[in-house]
Design a protein around this motif. Structure first.
Motif, PDB file in Angstrom:
ATOM      1  N   ASN A  37      36.602  31.079  32.887  1.00  0.00           N
ATOM      2  CA  ASN A  37      36.565  29.709  32.740  1.00  0.00           C
ATOM      3  C   ASN A  37      37.665  28.960  33.503  1.00  0.00           C
ATOM      4  O   ASN A  37      37.479  27.932  34.026  1.00  0.00           O
ATOM      5  CB  ASN A  37      36.781  29.410  31.242  1.00  0.00           C
ATOM      6  CG  ASN A  37      36.537  27.935  30.922  1.00  0.00           C
ATOM      7  OD1 ASN A  37      35.311  27.464  31.335  1.00  0.00           O
ATOM      8  ND2 ASN A  37      37.605  27.294  30.435  1.00  0.00           N
ATOM      9  N   THR A  41      31.153  37.808  34.739  1.00  0.00           N
ATOM     10  CA  THR A  41      31.158  36.200  34.739  1.00  0.00           C
ATOM     11  C   THR A  41      32.356  35.595  35.100  1.00  0.00           C
ATOM     12  O   THR A  41      33.691  36.335  35.454  1.00  0.00           O
ATOM     13  CB  THR A  41      31.062  35.782  33.405  1.00  0.00           C
ATOM     14  OG1 THR A  41      32.254  36.277  32.486  1.00  0.00           O
ATOM     15  CG2 THR A  41      29.540  36.475  32.667  1.00  0.00           C
ATOM     16  N   GLU A  78      26.701  29.922  39.075  1.00  0.00           N
ATOM     17  CA  GLU A  78      26.389  31.079  38.450  1.00  0.00           C
ATOM     18  C   GLU A  78      27.267  31.161  36.955  1.00  0.00           C
ATOM     19  O   GLU A  78      28.420  31.955  37.139  1.00  0.00           O
ATOM     20  CB  GLU A  78      26.415  32.243  39.200  1.00  0.00           C
ATOM     21  CG  GLU A  78      25.515  32.059  40.442  1.00  0.00           C
ATOM     22  CD  GLU A  78      23.958  32.045  39.795  1.00  0.00           C
ATOM     23  OE1 GLU A  78      23.567  32.937  39.145  1.00  0.00           O
ATOM     24  OE2 GLU A  78      23.181  31.716  40.905  1.00  0.00           O
ATOM     25  N   LEU A  79      26.676  30.634  36.019  1.00  0.00           N
ATOM     26  CA  LEU A  79      27.697  30.669  34.657  1.00  0.00           C
ATOM     27  C   LEU A  79      27.480  31.923  33.878  1.00  0.00           C
ATOM     28  O   LEU A  79      28.409  32.055  33.003  1.00  0.00           O
ATOM     29  CB  LEU A  79      27.528  29.339  33.950  1.00  0.00           C
ATOM     30  CG  LEU A  79      27.580  28.337  35.114  1.00  0.00           C
ATOM     31  CD1 LEU A  79      27.414  26.829  33.916  1.00  0.00           C
ATOM     32  CD2 LEU A  79      29.108  27.907  35.654  1.00  0.00           C
ATOM     33  N   GLY A  80      26.498  32.480  33.909  1.00  0.00           N
ATOM     34  CA  GLY A  80      26.000  33.569  33.011  1.00  0.00           C
ATOM     35  C   GLY A  80      26.654  35.047  33.747  1.00  0.00           C
ATOM     36  O   GLY A  80      27.394  35.093  34.521  1.00  0.00           O
ATOM     37  N   GLU A  81      26.391  36.325  33.199  1.00  0.00           N
ATOM     38  CA  GLU A  81      26.587  37.399  33.701  1.00  0.00           C
ATOM     39  C   GLU A  81      25.752  37.582  34.940  1.00  0.00           C
ATOM     40  O   GLU A  81      24.429  37.776  34.877  1.00  0.00           O
ATOM     41  CB  GLU A  81      26.610  38.587  32.536  1.00  0.00           C
ATOM     42  CG  GLU A  81      27.060  39.932  33.304  1.00  0.00           C
ATOM     43  CD  GLU A  81      26.796  40.836  32.247  1.00  0.00           C
ATOM     44  OE1 GLU A  81      27.758  41.656  31.832  1.00  0.00           O
ATOM     45  OE2 GLU A  81      25.422  41.216  31.818  1.00  0.00           O
TER      46      GLU A  81
END
Length: 672
Positions: free
Chosen positions: A640, A637, A573-576
């Motif tokens: 990284n 989010t 789940e890389l987005g908000e």
């Protein structure tokens, strides 16, 4: 098979076996404890040997031991968890508390399974589904109201599934199993027992124009749960297992809170003895205490009954996540190294080692530990206390400041000693036989045992005195777990029985009764799943379903789910996304709810009930509001650095097959 519908279960936490044993001694009908791994409290692990020790003690009273195995599991953890479950079963454990449905796909012993709070059971459809796949006990979401609990009871079968509810302890602001802030910000997953408690941090709350709505407030920190006043209503709504939170809590907390709810439930049971539906304890014996239980004496953030009676405004511990204690008085004078206090009640006694606290001008809680306490005027409740720390470090301490006590040393020390006595009632019958004597015991559960002894027949000089002496000696249960309810002497003549014969006879009878009770104890049966497999209420699962292994994927596919996303811990789940879903609403708590008002006047103008932002250092979270179900989503989010760390940790070792998730069930799945 579920808990019989007339029986009530008091379910207490245990950080370790010693605390669990004291929970049983203080009236717990069941204890839940973490095993050596895979429990949702990473620092509350216990060996199988220690759990077996707890189980042996609990079973003496027909109390049960449940082990938490309620993390989401990776594929490489399924086999170790399977082996652990078999070890726990062999150790006598009565049930597992689970979150990961993949466990239903692997070879487990016939141990009873309970649904963890991490399963997020809010809807009747989900509760019914979990019942039908073989879970005998399900703990409902803490956020439910009485009508919502009733709705779940209406669609479930009391004979197959017991409803469990948290009645005391710390409140996680998120729906359990639906918080990923810790995983996104630190890589430590709450669903894997490593929550960093972001909900207890202070935040700046700003509106969409950057204006401050709240400054350094713990707006995600809840008061502690306390359902003391709602027990009868919860019983009427269908709750049968009453759960105390606290697998990190100390011995004193478990003793005190277990005793508190034991007394309340016993009073309710006694009150309803003459009703059409009388109630009973789910374990054996009765408990007496050497202290008066008081939840205010333990660490707490003040209390709330949360949403049981509907939404309320005052559920948050926004000023501090610490223990504010109980008000005891005011500062009357501050000296160079001492503080004078006048207590509200003249009989209040301060002790060396007590913990005091007060709020400074910024509403921050400041602690003051007493090194020495001196009574100046007992009649007026005036004290001089010498703090352990320098007064210069105690901010805003001045005359008229209200002072609370959050640690009573004498109370703490009292609970360090033996503080309870749990006994099982026994009827005794002493009779003469051709060979001598027979002492028969029947306990309150109907278990019987008999011991025999030879006796040289000699008539007693005084029949009445001899019979009274026999009853007195036989009533002495010593350090056993039994107490005499009545003693009946059935002699053909008034024989004299010397203590040298009577005492060993009583001891042998008690040992025989314990042995018979152990034989009579029955393990909780595993509930069979409904066949053919019932469909899951939805055919699509997002990351919120916490599917992290192929066994779990196969389980949901077998129950009709077509599209299954991987758990948040899979770092896909890389987005908000929603990092927390909660029934608590910051807008409502700050009087910004559209249902309350169109808007309020803020520091720099009108602050509308628009999306808000939480800021703590460099961490920023956005609040979005779903008004139809009256829920709040905390959006964010994955960092990284955490993403890269997680991807690296999930990378397969040489020769291993990587974790892969499919939109459909794998054709050649080897699981299930």
């Amino acid at each position: 098979m579920s808990l019989p519908d007339h029986q009530l279960e008091l379910l207490a936490p245990a950080r370790d076996a010693d605390i669990g044993i004291e929970a049983v001694n203080h009236g717990a009908d069941a204890v839940y404890i973490g095993g050596p791994s895979f429990g949702a409290r990473a620092n509350a692990d216990n060996s199988v040997t220690e759990i077996a020790r707890l189980t042996r003690h609990a079973h003496r009273f027909n109390s049960r031991v449940f082990v938490t195995l309620n993390t989401v599991l990776r594929d490489d953890e399924l086999e170790p968890s399977r082996k652990l479950v078999w070890q726990l079963y062999d150790a006598g454990v009565d049930a597992l508390i689970i979150q990961d449905m993949g466990l239903l796909q692997i070879d487990l012993p016939p141990i009873q399974l309970h649904a963890s709070t991490q399963c997020d059971i809010r809807a009747p459809e989900k509760a019914r589904f979990l019942q039908d796949v073989g879970l005998s006990q399900i703990v409902l979401a803490r956020e439910l109201s009485l009508p919502q609990i009733l709705a779940i009871r209406a669609v479930t079968d009391p004979a197959r599934c017991t409803l469990e509810f948290f009645v005391h302890g710390a409140l996680c602001v998120a729906y359990s199993g639906q918080c990923y802030i810790s995983a996104a910000h630190t890589g430590r997953s709450a669903n894997r027992g490593e929550c960093n408690q972001a909900c207890r941090l202070p935040y700046q709350v700003v509106d969409d124009k950057g204006r401050f709505v709240a400054h350094d407030k713990h707006v995600l920190s809840m008061k502690d749960n306390n359902q003391s006043d709602n027990l009868a209503a919860l019983v009427d709504a269908g709750i049968r297992s009453f759960k105390i939170e606290g697998r990190y809590k100390d011995m004193g907390y478990v003793k005190n809170i277990t005793a508190h709810y034991r007394k309340l439930l016993d009073a309710l049971i006694d009150e309803r003895q003459t009703s059409k539906q009388p109630l009973a304890r789910s374990s054996s014996g009765s408990t007496t205490f050497s202290f008066i239980p008081d939840p205010n004496q333990n660490f707490n953030r003040e209390f709330t009954d949360y949403f049981v009676q509907g939404r309320q405004a005052d559920i948050g511990a926004f000023d501090t996540p610490k223990n504010p204690g109980q008000p005891i008085g005011f500062v009357t004078q501050v000296g160079p190294n001492w503080v004078e206090l006048e207590t509200d009640q003249p009989d209040t006694v301060l002790h060396n080692g007590d913990g005091l606290c007060y709020y400074d001008l910024q509403k921050e809680l400041v602690g003051l530990a007493i090194n020495r306490a001196e009574s100046l005027n007992a009649a007026k409740g005036r004290w001089r206390v010498f703090p352990k720390d320098a007064l210069s470090g105690l901010k805003d301490l001045r005359k008229c400041v209200e002072v609370n006590r959050n640690r009573d040393t004498e109370w703490v020390r009292g609970l360090e000693k033996k503080s309870s006595d749990r006994r099982i009632g026994v009827w005794l019958q002493l009779a003469d036989t051709p060979q001598g004597l027979a002492l028969s015991l029947t306990d309150e559960d109907g278990v019987t045992a008999t011991a025999r002894a030879t006796l040289t027949r000699t008539l007693a000089k005084d029949k009445e005195a001899a019979n009274a002496s026999l009853r007195e000696h036989l009533s002495k249960m010593g350090n056993s777990i039994f107490t005499a309810l009545s003693v009946q002497v059935d002699f053909s003549q008034a024989w004299f029985v010397p203590p040298s014969v009577l005492n060993p006879l009583r001891r042998d009878a008690l040992e025989a009764l314990e042995a018979e009770r152990a034989k009579a104890f029955r393990r909780l049966p595993r509930t069979a799943a409904v066949e053919p497999p019932v469909p899951y209420p939805e055919d699509t699962l997002s990351y919120l379903a916490n599917v992290f292994n192929q066994a779990s994927h196969a389980f949901y596919a077998r129950h009709g789910v077509k599209l299954i996303a991987p758990a948040f811990e899979a770092a896909q789940e890389l987005g908000e996304v929603s990092l927390m879903i909660t029934k608590h609403c910051v807008r409502f708590s700050l009087s910004l709810c559209p249902k309350q008002a169109k808007g309020v006047v803020g520091v720099q103008g009108t602050v509308k009930a628009e999306p808000l932002q939480l800021i703590n250092g460099r961490d920023k979270l956005t609040l979005r509001f779903d008004c139809k179900p009256c829920e709040m989503h905390v959006m964010g989010t994955i960092k990284n650095s955490v993403l890269q760390q997680t991807i690296k940790s999930l990378a397969p070792a040489p020769g291993e097959v990587p974790i892969t998730f499919y939109p459909k069930r794998p054709v050649n799945s080897s699981v299930g």
